[in-house]
Scaffold this active site. Structure first.
Site, PDB file in Angstrom:
ATOM      1  N   SER A 146       0.830  -1.202   0.000  1.00  0.00           N
ATOM      2  CA  SER A 146       0.000   0.000   0.000  1.00  0.00           C
ATOM      3  C   SER A 146       0.874   1.266   0.000  1.00  0.00           C
ATOM      4  O   SER A 146       1.625   1.499  -0.935  1.00  0.00           O
ATOM      5  CB  SER A 146      -0.967  -0.043   1.187  1.00  0.00           C
ATOM      6  N   ASP A 222     -10.087  -5.678  -3.375  1.00  0.00           N
ATOM      7  CA  ASP A 222      -9.513  -4.663  -2.496  1.00  0.00           C
ATOM      8  C   ASP A 222     -10.468  -3.471  -2.408  1.00  0.00           C
ATOM      9  O   ASP A 222     -10.864  -2.895  -3.422  1.00  0.00           O
ATOM     10  CB  ASP A 222      -8.162  -4.209  -3.071  1.00  0.00           C
ATOM     11  N   HIS A 255      -7.382  -6.061   0.801  1.00  0.00           N
ATOM     12  CA  HIS A 255      -6.195  -5.258   1.110  1.00  0.00           C
ATOM     13  C   HIS A 255      -5.448  -5.763   2.348  1.00  0.00           C
ATOM     14  O   HIS A 255      -4.481  -5.145   2.771  1.00  0.00           O
ATOM     15  CB  HIS A 255      -6.649  -3.805   1.340  1.00  0.00           C
TER      16      HIS A 255
END
Length: 277
Positions: A146, A222, A255
């Site tokens: 991320s 995600d 995620h």
């Protein structure tokens, strides 16, 4: 450097350390996994950069990296995601301030005194690793998740030849075009959007390509995919300039570290091939 915790794990050693950082002007904590091969010789180093709100603990406790790193003889270093402490400025939002360093050098007050995470990771922390661990600093690679995927990509692209390989899970590839990045860049770097481009992987890869294939894994489920991550923008930028890229869209994955741990072995093997090649 002070050792805070230490555990034996898959024949290697996982340790957590504190030190006073001159670059960030605060105390910093990081973790190191040393594979068993360090008892015989220095081993290559793989840097892992975490995402928003995270610390060293997220990947070391939930990433499932130790078994494969032990098998392949790779040291893994997990820095914190920002400067921290009572004297370090903060923001009540999760995506700005402490825990959200964005791997850049801030130029705006009150952030510019402490928020220099790119310098910390490229200069100060490697010096500490070199001096205190059986690390072969001639062989380094980098990956992250991320915000940390953003950091891995941008640091590799801005320092060609420094890392033998780079990969990312769910990276923020175009921070100048998404809310997370725009908020952080405006706060840390000010209103000059030209300055923002120095920390945007899509912008950087158009100016500097790497002689290695960039690996990206992205979950199709995600929750941040469409608004914050936009991996197709990076895919398009790489295609324009001929940058080798392997981007794998993973159906059903989100995620979380459930996603990361599922494909962690693939990434460590990707890096070990480059580090021992």
């Amino acid at each position: 450097m002070e050792t805070v915790s230490e555990w034996t794990c898959f024949g290697g050693d996982l340790s957590v350390h504190d030190h006073d950082s001159e670059t960030l002007d605060c105390s910093m904590r990081f973790a190191v996994f040393e594979p068993p091969q360090t008892s015989e010789e220095p081993v290559p180093v793989l840097w892992y950069l975490s995402g928003l709100t995270c610390t060293w603990a997220n990947v070391m406790e939930k990433g499932g990296l130790q078994r494969k790193a032990s098998e392949l003889g790779v040291m893994i270093v997990a820095p914190d995601t920002s400067p921290r402490g009572d004297k370090v400025p903060d923001d009540e939002a999760y995506d700005f301030g402490q825990g959200a360093g964005f791997y850049l050098t801030a130029t705006e007050k009150p952030w510019e005194k402490h928020f220099r995470m790119d310098q910390y990771i490229m200069e100060e922390l490697p010096s500490i690793i070199r001096s205190n661990f059986a690390a072969d600093m001639r062989r380094q690679s980098i990956f992250g998740h991320s915000m940390g995927g953003h950091g891995a990509l941008t640091l590799a692209l801005k320092n060609p030849g420094h890392f033998r390989s780079v990969s990312a899970f769910s990276p923020i590839v175009a921070p100048t075009q998404v809310p997370w990045g725009q908020k952080a860049f405006k706060g840390y770097l000010g209103d000059d959007e030209a300055a923002w481009k120095a920390y945007d992987a899509c912008e950087l890869v158009r100016k500097q390509q790497l002689d290695t294939t960039i690996l990206i894994d992205q979950g199709e489920d995600d929750q941040f995919l469409d608004e914050q991550l936009k991996p197709r923008l990076f895919e398009e930028a790489c295609r324009e300039v001929g940058q080798p890229l392997a981007i794998r869209m993973r159906p059903g994955y989100d995620h979380s570290y459930y996603f990361i741990s599922t494909f962690m072995d693939d990434h460590i093997m990707h890096h070990a091939k480059a580090l021992y090649g």
